[in-house]
Design a protein around this motif. Structure first.
Motif, PDB file in Angstrom:
ATOM      1  N   LYS A  61       1.065   5.925   3.987  1.00  0.00           N
ATOM      2  CA  LYS A  61       2.901   6.416   4.158  1.00  0.00           C
ATOM      3  C   LYS A  61       2.757   7.436   5.846  1.00  0.00           C
ATOM      4  O   LYS A  61       3.406   7.406   6.702  1.00  0.00           O
ATOM      5  CB  LYS A  61       3.827   6.431   3.066  1.00  0.00           C
ATOM      6  N   ASP A 109       8.546  -0.184   0.669  1.00  0.00           N
ATOM      7  CA  ASP A 109       7.277  -0.643   0.119  1.00  0.00           C
ATOM      8  C   ASP A 109       7.929  -2.227  -0.729  1.00  0.00           C
ATOM      9  O   ASP A 109       8.527  -2.630  -0.649  1.00  0.00           O
ATOM     10  CB  ASP A 109       7.294   0.288  -1.601  1.00  0.00           C
ATOM     11  N   ASP A 112       0.907  -1.428   0.071  1.00  0.00           N
ATOM     12  CA  ASP A 112      -0.063   0.199   0.010  1.00  0.00           C
ATOM     13  C   ASP A 112       0.423   1.147   0.357  1.00  0.00           C
ATOM     14  O   ASP A 112       1.426   1.812   0.912  1.00  0.00           O
ATOM     15  CB  ASP A 112      -1.158   0.134   1.048  1.00  0.00           C
ATOM     16  N   ILE A 113       1.056   1.530  -0.959  1.00  0.00           N
ATOM     17  CA  ILE A 113       2.168   3.094  -1.247  1.00  0.00           C
ATOM     18  C   ILE A 113       1.602   4.178  -1.727  1.00  0.00           C
ATOM     19  O   ILE A 113       2.330   5.344  -1.878  1.00  0.00           O
ATOM     20  CB  ILE A 113       3.293   2.430  -2.662  1.00  0.00           C
ATOM     21  N   GLN A 114      -0.525   4.222  -1.242  1.00  0.00           N
ATOM     22  CA  GLN A 114      -0.149   5.426  -1.823  1.00  0.00           C
ATOM     23  C   GLN A 114      -0.080   6.894  -0.654  1.00  0.00           C
ATOM     24  O   GLN A 114       0.350   6.407   0.765  1.00  0.00           O
ATOM     25  CB  GLN A 114      -1.840   5.795  -0.783  1.00  0.00           C
TER      26      GLN A 114
END
Length: 122
Positions: free
Chosen positions: A90, A103, A84-86
């Motif tokens: 973060k 990531d 979940d790199i939104q």
């Protein structure tokens, strides 16, 4: 006895990949948890001086774990390892006390600089 390290992910493969990415010479005692509830239990038992935490898990999510640990004093280095790199995710994990966000897929090249930055590995 090595540094207590907890690897939390509902995927057995993801836990294995993360453990394989850890430096071989790092003196650690590794525990694993397949869900957030088991992660909190291990944390309370002192098995998580360093915690590698996935966010997306059934039941108690990584966000829930962060909130629980934070409410209990947050004396663990928590490194989130997630797909979940939104930017919102973060920012939220940092606000909840995680020291870093890595990531997926995990690799030694991504992991080692974080460990060195926080003095966890030389």
């Amino acid at each position: 006895m090595g540094l207590p390290v907890l690897v939390v992910d509902d995927s057995t493969l993801a836990r294995r990949l993360l453990i394989n990415a850890l430096p071989e010479a790092w003196d650690v005692e590794i525990s694993q948890a397949a869900n957030g509830t088991d992660a909190v239990t291990a944390y309370r038992e002192g098995r998580a001086s360093v915690m590698f935490l996935d966010l997306t898990m059934p039941g108690m999510t990584g966000f829930d774990v962060l909130e629980t640990v934070r409410s209990e004093g947050l004396d663990s280095f928590i490194i989130v390892v997630s797909a979940d790199i939104q930017p919102e995710a973060k920012a939220r994990v940092k606000a909840l006390g995680a020291v870093a966000f890595i990531d997926k897929p995990i690799s030694s090249a991504k992991l080692l600089p974080v460990l060195k930055e926080y003095g966890l590995y030389e």
